[in-house]
Design an enzyme around this catalytic site. Structure first.
Site, PDB file in Angstrom:
ATOM      1  N   HIS A  19      -8.659 -10.435  -1.037  1.00  0.00           N
ATOM      2  CA  HIS A  19      -8.541 -10.280   0.412  1.00  0.00           C
ATOM      3  C   HIS A  19      -9.472 -11.338   0.979  1.00  0.00           C
ATOM      4  CE1 HIS A  19      -7.823  -8.004   4.208  1.00  0.00           C
ATOM      5  NE2 HIS A  19      -8.804  -8.822   4.542  1.00  0.00           N
TER       6      HIS A  19
ATOM      7  N   HIS B 279      -1.808 -12.333   1.477  1.00  0.00           N
ATOM      8  CA  HIS B 279      -1.396 -12.372   2.891  1.00  0.00           C
ATOM      9  C   HIS B 279      -1.999 -13.549   3.661  1.00  0.00           C
ATOM     10  CE1 HIS B 279      -5.105 -10.066   2.850  1.00  0.00           C
ATOM     11  NE2 HIS B 279      -4.513  -8.944   2.527  1.00  0.00           N
TER      12      HIS B 279
ATOM     13  N   HIS C 155       0.861  -1.192   0.000  1.00  0.00           N
ATOM     14  CA  HIS C 155       0.000   0.000   0.000  1.00  0.00           C
ATOM     15  C   HIS C 155       0.892   1.236   0.000  1.00  0.00           C
ATOM     16  CE1 HIS C 155      -3.593  -2.425   0.863  1.00  0.00           C
ATOM     17  NE2 HIS C 155      -2.709  -3.212   1.429  1.00  0.00           N
ATOM     18  N   LEU C 156       0.740   2.070  -1.023  1.00  0.00           N
ATOM     19  CA  LEU C 156       1.589   3.258  -1.132  1.00  0.00           C
ATOM     20  C   LEU C 156       0.809   4.550  -0.933  1.00  0.00           C
ATOM     21  CD1 LEU C 156       3.901   2.092  -4.057  1.00  0.00           C
ATOM     22  CD2 LEU C 156       4.432   2.168  -1.617  1.00  0.00           C
TER      23      LEU C 156
ATOM     24  N   ASP D 267       2.462  -6.556   2.098  1.00  0.00           N
ATOM     25  CA  ASP D 267       1.282  -5.905   2.672  1.00  0.00           C
ATOM     26  C   ASP D 267       1.691  -4.760   3.595  1.00  0.00           C
ATOM     27  OD1 ASP D 267      -1.368  -5.304   2.981  1.00  0.00           O
ATOM     28  OD2 ASP D 267      -1.726  -6.797   4.543  1.00  0.00           O
TER      29      ASP D 267
ATOM     30  N   HIS E 103       0.014   3.702   8.290  1.00  0.00           N
ATOM     31  CA  HIS E 103      -0.983   4.607   8.871  1.00  0.00           C
ATOM     32  C   HIS E 103      -0.215   5.496   9.833  1.00  0.00           C
ATOM     33  CE1 HIS E 103      -4.666   2.461   7.550  1.00  0.00           C
ATOM     34  NE2 HIS E 103      -3.922   1.386   7.655  1.00  0.00           N
TER      35      HIS E 103
ATOM     36  N   ASN F  17      -6.702   0.282  -2.985  1.00  0.00           N
ATOM     37  CA  ASN F  17      -7.695   0.775  -2.008  1.00  0.00           C
ATOM     38  C   ASN F  17      -7.391   2.201  -1.569  1.00  0.00           C
ATOM     39  OD1 ASN F  17      -5.412  -0.032  -0.527  1.00  0.00           O
ATOM     40  ND2 ASN F  17      -6.602  -0.546   1.290  1.00  0.00           N
TER      41      ASN F  17
ATOM     42  N   ALA G  30      -5.922  -0.548  10.891  1.00  0.00           N
ATOM     43  CA  ALA G  30      -5.290  -1.841  10.592  1.00  0.00           C
ATOM     44  C   ALA G  30      -4.242  -1.672   9.508  1.00  0.00           C
ATOM     45  CB  ALA G  30      -6.341  -2.846  10.139  1.00  0.00           C
TER      46      ALA G  30
HETATM   47  C1  NCD Z   1      -4.406  -2.589   4.597  1.00  0.00           C
HETATM   48  C2  NCD Z   1      -4.469  -1.069   4.499  1.00  0.00           C
HETATM   49  O1  NCD Z   1      -4.239  -0.393   5.512  1.00  0.00           O
HETATM   50  O2  NCD Z   1      -4.711  -0.541   3.414  1.00  0.00           O
HETATM   51  N1  NCD Z   1      -4.484  -2.970   5.964  1.00  0.00           N
HETATM   52  C3  NCD Z   1      -4.078  -4.130   6.512  1.00  0.00           C
HETATM   53  O3  NCD Z   1      -4.306  -4.323   7.708  1.00  0.00           O
HETATM   54  N2  NCD Z   1      -3.440  -5.034   5.821  1.00  0.00           N
HETATM   55  C4  NCD Z   1      -5.475  -3.190   3.767  1.00  0.00           C
HETATM   56  C5  NCD Z   1      -5.339  -4.680   3.542  1.00  0.00           C
HETATM   57  O4  NCD Z   1      -4.503  -5.145   2.790  1.00  0.00           O
HETATM   58  O5  NCD Z   1      -6.125  -5.422   4.128  1.00  0.00           O
HETATM   59 ZN    ZN Z   2      -2.989  -5.170   1.797  1.00  0.00          ZN
END
Ligand code: NCD
Ligand code: ZN
Length: 334
Positions: free
Chosen positions: A134, A169, A17-18, A242, A246, A43, A257
């Site tokens: 997912h 994952h 996630h970038l 993954d 945050h 996302n 998460a």
């Molecule tokens: C990911 C996110 O923060 O975008 N969070 C995570 O807990 N892995 C989303 C995801 O891959 O489920």
């Molecule tokens: Zn992810």
């Protein structure tokens, strides 16, 4: 003799996630130090759904981190038509990501009715696009969510036998066993955190919200199965970090998460392979099997890792990284 230097093809991070905006550059540059290619998850807000959005996102990331190559993906929406899928494929898409509604960060607009996406899956099967899942049932008890999801993989096999599917994952022994039981068009990505930790690290002492992610890290038995799969040299299992940043306040106050592992995921994987005496399988796991599953050329660029201790920072870009403050035993050779 103990190995203290390894050179391999530069890895592919096939699930990361970038984000967007100002911090994207920092996140993209962090991963670019360790990996050649990334599959950036769609996302974002708004999500990456159309061919134009996908190409824009690729451009932004590649400009932010020179040398990093984006393997483009889109988020699956039931409204996508056969023509949309064709256009996405034509624009370079490799994969579509399926999020059950509410399963994870920014998945409120995810899919509620699985069957309503069957026409999309059919189009993806015929266009040779990978379906990335997912794999959690969002309304089931948290520790059972992945296991309860797995029968959907059988359903996919029955309805779309040629569709390539990735269970992202993988976090349970049940997930590993399911991927193993299915034909070679089913694969699983494995993260550094599911290889390294158990649920006790998250909630066994004082709560470590920085290790909270979806799917949640599970038992030692699950970790054992994940390790065995990663070390087995089975091409069905390959690396996807993954890494999901945050901001510290969102992790600590809102319980967001996601684990930010871009700084330490690769050295953690190396440590794990080293402990298992499986460093000979490292390159396939990080740089070969995933590329083969995606039908990508293998990366030509190499990277050398050396056994040289460094300390992971407590905080970076306002985020607490995985293994913050810890001594990490492998680094990139300078
Ligand atoms: C990911 C996110 O923060 O975008 N969070 C995570 O807990 N892995 C989303 C995801 O891959 O489920
Ligand atoms: Zn992810």
């Amino acid at each position: 003799m103990a190995i203290d230097r390894i050179t391999i093809r530069k890895p592919d991070d096939l699930h990361i996630h970038l984000r967007q905006g100002e911090l994207l550059q920092d996140y993209a540059q962090d991963v670019g130090k360790w990996c050649k290619r990334v599959v950036p998850m769609p996302n974002t807000v708004p999500p990456v759904i159309t061919a134009n959005q996908m190409l824009d996102y690729k451009k932004v990331i590649e400009e932010a981190s020179p040398g990093l190559v984006v393997v483009p993906v889109f988020k699956i929406d039931a409204s996508l038509t056969f023509d949309d899928i064709k256009a996405l494929k034509k624009s370079g898409a490799f994969m579509g990501k399926y999020y059950p509604q509410g399963a994870t960060t920014n998945s409120k607009g995810g899919n509620t009715d699985w069957k309503s996406c069957f026409s999309v899956f059919e189009a993806m099967e015929s266009e040779g696009l990978i379906l990335s899942m997912h794999g959690e049932e969002p309304d089931d008890p948290v520790l059972l969510r992945e296991e309860r999801y797995l029968s959907r993989l059988d359903e996919l096999l029955m309805n779309f036998p040629k569709l390539k599917v990735i269970l992202e994952h993988v976090s349970t022994k049940a997930g590993i066993d399911k991927v193993l039981s299915l034909p070679s068009n089913f694969a699983g990505t494995i993260t550094a955190h599911h290889l390294h930790y158990t649920l006790d690290d998250v909630i066994g002492g004082s709560l470590n919200s920085h290790l909270f992610c979806k799917p949640i890290i599970k038992s030692a038995e699950d970790r054992q199965a994940i390790r065995a799969a990663a070390f087995s040299g089975n091409p069905k299992f390959f690396y996807g970090s993954d890494s999901a940043p945050h901001q510290k306040r969102d992790k600590e106050l809102k319980g967001a998460a996601g684990i930010y592992s871009a700084l330490t995921a690769i050295p953690t994987v190396i440590e794990e392979f080293e402990s298992a005496n499986k460093l000979d399988c490292l390159e396939n796991f990080l740089s070969t099997y995933g590329a083969n599953f995606y039908n990508l050329e293998l990366n030509q660029e190499k990277i050398t890792f050396e056994k040289k201790t460094w300390t992971c920072p407590q905080e970076i870009h306002g985020v607490v990284p995985m293994r913050a403050g810890e001594s990490i035993s492998w680094n990139r050779a300078q």
